[in-house]
Structures are given as C-alpha cells and as structure tokens.
Design a protein around this motif. Structure first.
Motif, PDB file in Angstrom:
ATOM      1  N   VAL A  55       0.617   2.804 -26.684  1.00  0.00           N
ATOM      2  CA  VAL A  55       0.520   1.354 -26.682  1.00  0.00           C
ATOM      3  C   VAL A  55       1.210   0.840 -25.426  1.00  0.00           C
ATOM      4  N   TYR A  70      -3.617   3.346 -35.276  1.00  0.00           N
ATOM      5  CA  TYR A  70      -2.511   3.755 -34.408  1.00  0.00           C
ATOM      6  C   TYR A  70      -1.685   4.809 -35.120  1.00  0.00           C
ATOM      7  N   LEU A 111       4.993   3.305 -31.708  1.00  0.00           N
ATOM      8  CA  LEU A 111       3.575   3.671 -31.702  1.00  0.00           C
ATOM      9  C   LEU A 111       3.231   4.452 -30.447  1.00  0.00           C
ATOM     10  N   GLU A 116       0.521   6.405 -39.769  1.00  0.00           N
ATOM     11  CA  GLU A 116      -0.638   5.758 -39.158  1.00  0.00           C
ATOM     12  C   GLU A 116      -0.664   4.327 -39.671  1.00  0.00           C
TER      13      GLU A 116
END
Length: 115
Positions: free
Chosen positions: A100, A3, A97, A15
């Motif tokens: 998502v 992610y 994120l 990340e």
C-alpha cells in the motif's frame, strides 16, 4: 479489493476486503503513541489468517475499543469495536498492510483527545 497484512514478526496475519479510499489519524493518547493510520471496515471484512489466540487485547478509558496487538513484536495491526449504529467494526492499521502506497491515501485528522 483484497489486502493482506500482518504484524512485524508475522504471528498475526490477516486479509481485509474493501475499498481503501481514506484513513484516519487520531490524536488520542494511544493512537498518538502508536502512529496508526486507521481504515474502518465492517468486522466481517477482516479475516484472520492466524489463530485468534495469537493476539492480545488492550482496552482503556471507556473500554469500548479492543486494541489488538502481537505479544511477540508488539505491533498493533487492528482494533475492534462498534460504530454509533451498533455494527461490529474493525479499525485496520494500514501501516501493517502489504503493498500500500501511504502517500496516495488521503488522511482525515480526528481529535480523539477531546473525547
């Protein structure tokens, strides 16, 4: 799964690798105000894409969790600490994120106010 995430302005980007299966909503004094949904991963699963000096740290109470935030936009993308076994952990704010669907992630409620 990998992610990507960031603060609002992008000065703190990262990340994180792992399986996002559930998040934690805490009612402690800071989490309640931030509205974070936290995903706990080993610290080495979190990789900063921007320099470490791009974040600032806030601690309170027992000073065991380092709440990391962007000094430009104020967003708290993650925190750092250790689990009860002493392993380095990161608490990822999944609201930071990319891509998502928060509606699909089960939420566990934690009474951090009682600590």
């Amino acid at each position: 799964m990998n992610y990507r995430g960031s603060c609002h302005c992008g000065n703190v980007a990262f990340e994180v690798e792992g399986e996002l299966q559930e998040v934690l909503a805490c009612n402690c004094s800071i989490c309640k105000r931030k509205g974070s949904l936290l995903w706990f991963v080993p610290r080495d699963a979190l990789h900063l894409l921007t320099p470490e000096n791009a974040v600032r740290t806030y601690t309170f109470h027992r000073h065991v969790i380092r709440h990391q935030f962007c000094p430009t936009c104020g967003i708290h993308p993650y925190g750092e600490g250790t689990d009860p076994q002493g392993r380095a952990m990161a608490a990822i704010n999944v609201r930071c994120l990319d891509d998502v669907d928060l509606e699909q992630i089960p939420v566990t409620y934690f009474d951090g106010r009682a600590l």
